[in-house]
Write an enzyme that holds these catalytic residues in place. Structure first.
Site, PDB file in Angstrom:
ATOM      1  N   GLY A 112       2.332  -5.851   1.107  1.00 41.99           N
ATOM      2  CA  GLY A 112       2.595  -7.276   1.169  1.00 41.99           C
ATOM      3  C   GLY A 112       1.983  -7.955  -0.036  1.00 41.99           C
ATOM      4  N   LYS A 113       2.474  -9.116  -0.366  1.00 39.87           N
ATOM      5  CA  LYS A 113       1.886  -9.900  -1.450  1.00 39.87           C
ATOM      6  C   LYS A 113       2.315 -11.339  -1.279  1.00 39.87           C
ATOM      7  CE  LYS A 113      -0.797  -8.928  -5.021  1.00 39.87           C
ATOM      8  NZ  LYS A 113      -1.874  -7.913  -5.003  1.00 39.87           N
ATOM      9  N   GLY A 114       1.466 -12.254  -1.712  1.00 41.90           N
ATOM     10  CA  GLY A 114       1.794 -13.669  -1.614  1.00 41.90           C
ATOM     11  C   GLY A 114       1.149 -14.456  -2.720  1.00 41.90           C
TER      12      GLY A 114
END
Length: 425
Positions: A112-114
């Site tokens: 995941g990444k944000g």
């Protein structure tokens, strides 16, 4: 949404770089073309607007993103960056790389990444807190301790993670420490998390020096990027006897063949944020720093630092990728053809220390039982050593580069898990 239309969400050179790396490894693994999109394309992409009150009374709206690559092996896991460059293509690529990284080192996570498109240094402390809390508030329907667990990245830190955790906990009605990692120890963080990525980089460099036959006392290193990862790696290498001859961040670059005082530079950046003004002499153009002679080159800043333009001119024995995606596919080809046997520690191995210790933090939070720092470090180094051995063995077995070996191991793990679980419904 079809795979073709979904692909239109992700634009830019960083995402295309991740795709090229995957396709090269998929060719090596003989993955059928109709299977590739399911493995490669992210499962979810979330875009949110984050309005806040500025200190002058005005309202500003910032764009925020979160990409969850796959949930086949467990919740997604990855950092949240606040930077002007953040867009959904960059975030998507970083989520994909995180998937391969977690699979390589044996963590039960997808990637995941944000992030938020903002320069955090233009915000006051109150504005930074307001933006952090608003971002987490907007993400609450899409994240959770068993869905997606956030961590720090460029432009965020322990304090931001504490705000994230508190915001989610207020919504939940009870303290949920396991919703984020990289928190202060006082509110559910783990000992050793802040230094984990940099320590992991230094540990693997030490192992690479043993493999290629370099003595620490005679070794030199250049560190591009002097944030949390680069500065800790520099300190750790200096403690091992390595002479740090060059450092840089976005504000300044310094090079001195006789060596730099790393502790003084770290102290300066703690007071002043950046390297600019740290030294009156030894200034060098940041692009030129990367091609100065050294035994160990550590790109620990942004993606795409080593390109076709400079790959033929770097002068190192060990290339240790502290950043995500610092070497382009074109640069990889040039390095492979040079014939001088640069030992590459690819990013999904080299900087995996952060997510490994984040996993340890998540486990400790879930079971409400905490370890001392020597136990954390022992588990960290053992995990990295096992991954290094797997990568080197696969590279020799298949006659491929360390990068392709690391990616093959990661992609293979995700592919096999998807095949075993099947396609629902």
């Amino acid at each position: 949404m079809s795979a073709t239309s979904q692909a239109g969400l992700y634009q830019g050179p960083v995402f295309e770089m991740a795709r090229r790396q995957f396709n090269q490894v998929a060719d090596h693994l003989n993955i059928a073309f109709d299977e590739r999109e399911r493995i490669f394309m992210p499962k979810r992409a979330i875009a949110v607007s984050c309005p806040i009150h500025r200190d002058d009374g005005s309202v500003a709206v910032f764009n925020g993103y979160r990409v969850q690559h796959h949930l086949t092996l467990g919740p997604t896991k990855g950092g949240t960056r606040f930077a002007p460059s953040v867009d959904v293509g960059e975030v998507g690529a970083l989520a994909i790389w995180m998937s391969w990284k977690c699979a390589l080192v044996g963590l039960p996570y997808g990637g995941g990444k944000g992030g938020i498109t903002v320069d955090p240094y233009t915000l006051s402390l109150r504005e930074l807190e307001a933006l952090s809390r608003r971002y987490m508030q907007e993400m609450i329907p899409f994240v959770g301790p068993h869905i997606d667990v956030m961590a720090p990245d460029m432009g965020t830190d322990e304090r931001v993670m504490a705000w994230f955790m508190d915001t989610y906990s207020m919504y939940s009605g009870s303290t949920v420490t396991e919703i984020v990692t990289g928190k202060p120890v006082a509110c559910g963080g783990t000992l050793g998390r802040r230094e984990a990525t940099g320590r992991g980089v230094a540990f693997l460099i030490g192992r690479a020096m043993e493999i290629v036959g370099i003595e620490s006392a005679q070794a030199t290193a250049i560190i591009q990027g002097f944030g949390n990862v680069g500065s800790i790696a520099a300190l750790e290498l200096a403690q091992r006897g390595v002479r740090i001859v060059g450092v840089s961040d976005h504000s300044a670059a310094y090079y001195d063949p006789c060596g730099l005082d790393v502790e003084a530079l770290v102290a300066f950046t703690r007071e002043n944020r950046f390297l600019k003004g740290a030294l009156a002499e030894a200034l060098i153009d940041s692009d030129e720093l990367l091609v100065q002679p050294c035994d160990i080159l550590v790109p620990a800043a942004m993606e795409r630092a080593i390109t076709a333009d400079n790959a033929g001119r770097i002068k190192c024995r060990i290339l240790a990728e502290g950043a995500n995606g610092p070497t382009t596919p074109e640069a990889d080809q040039i390095i492979a053809k040079r014939g001088d046997e640069i030992f590459v520690l690819p990013d999904i191995l080299c900087n995996a220390g952060g997510v490994i210790v984040s996993y340890f933090e998540w486990v400790q939070d879930l079971q409400r039982f905490f370890w001392d720092e020597p136990e954390v470090l022992d588990k960290l180094y053992g995990t990295l050593e096992r991954a290094l051995q797997r990568v080197m063995a696969r590279a020799v077995r298949d006659g491929i580069s360390n990068r392709d070996a690391a990616l093959a191991l990661g992609v293979e793990t995700v592919r096999n898990a998807k095949a075993i679980r099947g396609l629902f419904p």
